[in-house]
Design a protein around this motif. Sequence first.
Motif, PDB file in Angstrom:
ATOM      1  N   MET A  43       0.795  -1.256  -0.155  1.00 56.62           N
ATOM      2  CA  MET A  43      -0.023  -0.007   0.263  1.00 56.62           C
ATOM      3  C   MET A  43       0.994   1.427  -0.206  1.00 56.62           C
ATOM      4  O   MET A  43       0.125   1.697  -0.267  1.00 56.62           O
ATOM      5  CB  MET A  43      -1.197   0.347   1.336  1.00 56.62           C
ATOM      6  CG  MET A  43      -2.317  -0.624   1.135  1.00 56.62           C
ATOM      7  SD  MET A  43      -2.910  -0.213   2.239  1.00 56.62           S
ATOM      8  CE  MET A  43      -2.809  -0.181   3.926  1.00 56.62           C
ATOM      9  N   ASP A  44       2.441   1.196   0.762  1.00 61.36           N
ATOM     10  CA  ASP A  44       3.057   2.568   0.939  1.00 61.36           C
ATOM     11  C   ASP A  44       3.585   2.591  -0.780  1.00 61.36           C
ATOM     12  O   ASP A  44       3.625   3.690  -0.992  1.00 61.36           O
ATOM     13  CB  ASP A  44       4.028   2.322   1.985  1.00 61.36           C
ATOM     14  CG  ASP A  44       3.334   2.371   3.549  1.00 61.36           C
ATOM     15  OD1 ASP A  44       2.261   2.852   3.126  1.00 61.36           O
ATOM     16  OD2 ASP A  44       3.498   1.898   4.327  1.00 61.36           O
ATOM     17  N   GLU A  45       3.788   1.326  -1.206  1.00 63.44           N
ATOM     18  CA  GLU A  45       4.610   1.770  -2.362  1.00 63.44           C
ATOM     19  C   GLU A  45       3.422   2.611  -3.857  1.00 63.44           C
ATOM     20  O   GLU A  45       4.076   3.146  -4.309  1.00 63.44           O
ATOM     21  CB  GLU A  45       5.351   0.344  -2.492  1.00 63.44           C
ATOM     22  CG  GLU A  45       6.551  -0.005  -1.785  1.00 63.44           C
ATOM     23  CD  GLU A  45       6.869  -1.720  -1.388  1.00 63.44           C
ATOM     24  OE1 GLU A  45       7.932  -2.029  -0.763  1.00 63.44           O
ATOM     25  OE2 GLU A  45       6.137  -2.255  -2.337  1.00 63.44           O
ATOM     26  N   VAL A  46       2.911   1.390  -3.208  1.00 62.25           N
ATOM     27  CA  VAL A  46       1.231   2.058  -4.568  1.00 62.25           C
ATOM     28  C   VAL A  46       1.355   2.856  -4.305  1.00 62.25           C
ATOM     29  O   VAL A  46       1.297   4.383  -5.114  1.00 62.25           O
ATOM     30  CB  VAL A  46       0.003   1.296  -4.194  1.00 62.25           C
ATOM     31  CG1 VAL A  46      -0.828   1.814  -4.987  1.00 62.25           C
ATOM     32  CG2 VAL A  46       0.616   0.037  -4.892  1.00 62.25           C
ATOM     33  N   GLU A  47       0.692   4.064  -3.361  1.00 56.38           N
ATOM     34  CA  GLU A  47       1.095   5.484  -2.801  1.00 56.38           C
ATOM     35  C   GLU A  47       2.047   6.498  -3.120  1.00 56.38           C
ATOM     36  O   GLU A  47       2.049   7.663  -3.485  1.00 56.38           O
ATOM     37  CB  GLU A  47       0.552   5.601  -1.035  1.00 56.38           C
ATOM     38  CG  GLU A  47       0.065   7.115  -0.733  1.00 56.38           C
ATOM     39  CD  GLU A  47       0.160   6.955   0.173  1.00 56.38           C
ATOM     40  OE1 GLU A  47       0.115   8.647   0.841  1.00 56.38           O
ATOM     41  OE2 GLU A  47       0.021   6.184   1.383  1.00 56.38           O
ATOM     42  N   ALA A  48       3.784   5.913  -2.876  1.00 60.21           N
ATOM     43  CA  ALA A  48       4.423   6.627  -3.500  1.00 60.21           C
ATOM     44  C   ALA A  48       4.393   6.748  -4.876  1.00 60.21           C
ATOM     45  O   ALA A  48       4.582   7.379  -5.777  1.00 60.21           O
ATOM     46  CB  ALA A  48       5.446   6.115  -2.530  1.00 60.21           C
ATOM     47  N   ALA A  49       4.493   5.391  -5.382  1.00 63.18           N
ATOM     48  CA  ALA A  49       4.234   5.740  -6.629  1.00 63.18           C
ATOM     49  C   ALA A  49       3.102   6.423  -7.674  1.00 63.18           C
ATOM     50  O   ALA A  49       3.866   7.098  -8.690  1.00 63.18           O
ATOM     51  CB  ALA A  49       4.185   4.199  -7.285  1.00 63.18           C
ATOM     52  N   VAL A  50       2.369   6.420  -6.798  1.00 67.09           N
ATOM     53  CA  VAL A  50       1.055   7.634  -7.651  1.00 67.09           C
ATOM     54  C   VAL A  50       2.143   8.949  -7.478  1.00 67.09           C
ATOM     55  O   VAL A  50       1.440  10.145  -7.726  1.00 67.09           O
ATOM     56  CB  VAL A  50       0.174   6.888  -7.189  1.00 67.09           C
ATOM     57  CG1 VAL A  50      -1.457   8.501  -8.035  1.00 67.09           C
ATOM     58  CG2 VAL A  50      -0.707   6.116  -7.120  1.00 67.09           C
ATOM     59  N   GLU A  51       2.282   9.078  -6.014  1.00 65.87           N
ATOM     60  CA  GLU A  51       3.157  10.458  -5.431  1.00 65.87           C
ATOM     61  C   GLU A  51       4.161  11.311  -7.092  1.00 65.87           C
ATOM     62  O   GLU A  51       4.401  11.821  -7.269  1.00 65.87           O
ATOM     63  CB  GLU A  51       3.551  10.743  -4.220  1.00 65.87           C
ATOM     64  CG  GLU A  51       2.402  10.355  -3.423  1.00 65.87           C
ATOM     65  CD  GLU A  51       3.051  11.042  -1.993  1.00 65.87           C
ATOM     66  OE1 GLU A  51       4.118  10.502  -2.329  1.00 65.87           O
ATOM     67  OE2 GLU A  51       2.327  10.871  -1.074  1.00 65.87           O
TER      68      GLU A  51
END
Length: 292
Positions: free
Chosen positions: A173-181
Motif C-alpha cells: 500500500m505504501d509503495e503504490v501510494e508513493a508511486a502515484v505521488e
Amino acid sequence: MGKKRTRPADADPAVDKLDADADSSSDDDMEIINVDFELFNYDATIDFHGVKSLLRQLFDADASLLDLSGLADAVVDQNTIGSTCKVDDKANDAYAFLTVLNASAAPTDGPVAKLASYLAERARSSDDRALAEAAPALLSGSGEGGPVVGLVLAERLLNMPAEVIPPMWGCLMDEVEAAVEDGEAYGFTHYVVVSRGYYEVASALDGPKVKRAREAPGPGVLRYFHPEDEEVRKHAAAAGTYAFVKEDEVNADSKRAFQEMGLKSVGFMMVIEAAAFKGAVDAMRAFVGSVV
C-alpha cells in the motif's frame, strides 16, 4: 522504471524473530527456533526462479496455460513495488512474494494481458454472479477514462507463518501510494486479487468399505490456502471461486497431505474497489493478530 524506490527507515521492512515453538510434555525433546523473516525489494538477478516457482503454485493445474516466465519477469522488473520474504539473506529464494501489476496498461500481446484474459474467462465460469459480471468487465476494459485495474498476485510456501503477511500488504500500500505521488501508473480504481482455495473430497486411495463409510461430501465448505482471504473477501465488491481448466488432470489425492480426505483445488478471485483496499488490509492485520 526509473530510480529504485527504497522503503523509509521507519517502515516495518521485516518481521523480527518469529518464534516457532510447539507445546510438549517434555522440554528435553523440544527446542525453540528463532527465525528472522525479512522483506526485500525485487532483484531481477536473484528472484526470477523463486517467483516463477511460486507463480506455478498459485495457478495450480492451469500454470501450463500461462506464460510464467513472462509473468515472473514482469514481477521482478517492478523492483519498487511489492516484496519478497526470505530467511537469512537476500540472495536466497523467496518463501513468499506479493505484487500488483497494471492490467489496464499492459501490452495486449504480453504475459500480463494474457493473464487478464485468462482470469476474465475463468470469472465468467464462476457460480458467483457478481464476480462473473464484474471481473470480466474490469479485466477486458481499456481506454482513457476507464477503470484502472491492478492484478494482485501473492503466494507463499504452505508452512509460512501468517505473521509475515500483513507487513507485506502494508508495504505494498505504501509503495503504490508513493508511486502515484511520483507520477507512475499505479493509480488503480480497482484491484483483482488472485488466490486459491480447496474443497475436501473423498479419497480414491481408501478401500471400498472405508469409502462407503466416508461418503464424498456435497459441494462442501470452501477452505482457503491463504486463511486471511476469508476476512479480506468481506471488503470485496465481488468474490468467488472458479474451476481450473485442467482440473481433471490433477489427482485430488496428490494434495492429501496427512489427512483422510483428498483436496480439490479451485481458483479464488476477489474484486476490491480502491476505496475499500486499506480497510481490507487493516482487517487482515486484525484477523491475523487474533489467530496467531
